[in-house]
Design an enzyme around this catalytic site. Structure first.
Site, PDB file in Angstrom:
ATOM      1  N   THR A   1       0.842  -1.201   0.000  1.00  0.00           N
ATOM      2  CA  THR A   1       0.000   0.000   0.000  1.00  0.00           C
ATOM      3  C   THR A   1       0.874   1.247   0.000  1.00  0.00           C
ATOM      4  O   THR A   1       0.583   2.224  -0.700  1.00  0.00           O
ATOM      5  CB  THR A   1      -0.950   0.003   1.206  1.00  0.00           C
ATOM      6  OG1 THR A   1      -1.619  -1.256   1.282  1.00  0.00           O
ATOM      7  CG2 THR A   1      -2.000   1.097   1.061  1.00  0.00           C
TER       8      THR A   1
ATOM      9  N   GLY B   1       0.880   1.803   5.638  1.00  0.00           N
ATOM     10  CA  GLY B   1      -0.198   0.830   5.714  1.00  0.00           C
ATOM     11  C   GLY B   1      -0.231   0.143   7.064  1.00  0.00           C
ATOM     12  O   GLY B   1       0.462   0.524   8.011  1.00  0.00           O
TER      13      GLY B   1
ATOM     14  N   GLU C   1       9.722   1.767  10.953  1.00  0.00           N
ATOM     15  CA  GLU C   1       8.395   2.371  10.868  1.00  0.00           C
ATOM     16  C   GLU C   1       8.022   3.015  12.196  1.00  0.00           C
ATOM     17  O   GLU C   1       7.497   4.131  12.247  1.00  0.00           O
ATOM     18  CB  GLU C   1       7.360   1.311  10.476  1.00  0.00           C
ATOM     19  CG  GLU C   1       7.484   0.845   9.041  1.00  0.00           C
ATOM     20  CD  GLU C   1       6.592  -0.344   8.714  1.00  0.00           C
ATOM     21  OE1 GLU C   1       6.408  -0.621   7.517  1.00  0.00           O
ATOM     22  OE2 GLU C   1       6.087  -0.998   9.648  1.00  0.00           O
TER      23      GLU C   1
ATOM     24  N   LYS D   1      -8.585  -4.743   6.560  1.00  0.00           N
ATOM     25  CA  LYS D   1      -7.607  -4.622   7.658  1.00  0.00           C
ATOM     26  C   LYS D   1      -8.244  -4.131   8.956  1.00  0.00           C
ATOM     27  O   LYS D   1      -7.615  -4.209  10.019  1.00  0.00           O
ATOM     28  CB  LYS D   1      -6.476  -3.676   7.248  1.00  0.00           C
ATOM     29  CG  LYS D   1      -5.721  -4.088   5.988  1.00  0.00           C
ATOM     30  CD  LYS D   1      -5.063  -5.442   6.136  1.00  0.00           C
ATOM     31  CE  LYS D   1      -4.068  -5.738   5.021  1.00  0.00           C
ATOM     32  NZ  LYS D   1      -4.671  -5.814   3.687  1.00  0.00           N
TER      33      LYS D   1
END
EC number: 5.3.1.6
Length: 227
Positions: A31, A82, A103, A121
């Site tokens: 994504t 994402g 991240e 999700k």
């Protein structure tokens, strides 16, 4: 719409959260890749980016988008990435792409976190997706035993087509913990972070998303949280 089309839709919508003239944090995964491709169309509007993985940095540079080392950056306006799962509180499981530590670092210094994901999700309870934990290699088995004691089914992630442990950009190993029902994500994040040898856990709960853009058949839906 296909899953890729849903990802493209939220990636396009995320462009609306890009702050002109600022540095943008960019995540890792399929994504995030769609977002990078969209970001390339407005690259002249931003100062540059901070990447959460070597793969993301390469894709950004391939589009001619400047990539800065985080140590050379004073602030990041927004982090866009994402998630493997997200719940109604904005807590997430991340790390399927093996970039959870970087991240988490980039997210921690960003003023805002925008999660982009397809509608599948969004879950009631985190844990159906195996929870990634990055560890110092020498501590792998010790942490493995502690994770098993929490009631999960840990498994060391291996390189594709090999029995050798997968190695992250940081030189760490990954343990994926299946079978958890995570009803208190912040508490579990703190517990696992407290295990000696853990680099980072893929629970983003203490610092969750501020916005989630969800791609659905009815269009992009937006969820928002304070923070």
């Amino acid at each position: 719409m296909t899953q890729d089309e849903l990802k493209q839709a939220v990636a396009r919508a995320a462009i609306g959260y890009v702050v002109d003239g600022e540095i943008i944090g960019v995540g890792t995964g399929s994504t995030a890749n769609f977002f990078i491709d969209e970001l390339a169309t407005i690259k002249d509007r931003i100062k540059g980016t901070v990447a959460s993985s070597e793969a993301t940095a390469a894709r950004l540079k391939g589009h001619g988008i400047p990539v800065f080392d985080l140590n050379d950056v004073e602030s990041i306006a927004v982090y866009i990435d994402g998630a493997d799962e997200i719940d109604a509180s904005g807590a997430m499981i991340k790390g399927g792409g093996a970039a959870l530590t970087r991240e988490k670092i980039v997210a921690s210094v960003s003023k805002s976190f925008v999660c982009i994901a397809d509608g599948s999700k969004l879950v009631e309870t985190l844990g159906k997706f195996a929870l990634p934990v990055e560890v110092i290699p020498m501590a792998r088995n010790a942490v493995f035993r502690q994770l098993a004691a929490l009631g999960g089914q840990p498994k060391v992630r291996v390189k594709p087509g090999s029995d050798e442990p997968f190695v992250t950009d940081n030189g760490g190993h990954l343990i994926d913990v299946a079978g958890l029902s995570i009803t208190d994500p912040v508490a579990l994040e703190n517990t696992i972070n407290g295990m000696v040898g853990v680099i980072a856990v893929g629970l983003f709960a203490a610092r969750g998303a501020n916005v989630c853009l969800l791609g659905t058949a009815e269009g992009v839906k937006s969820l928002r949280w304070q923070g």
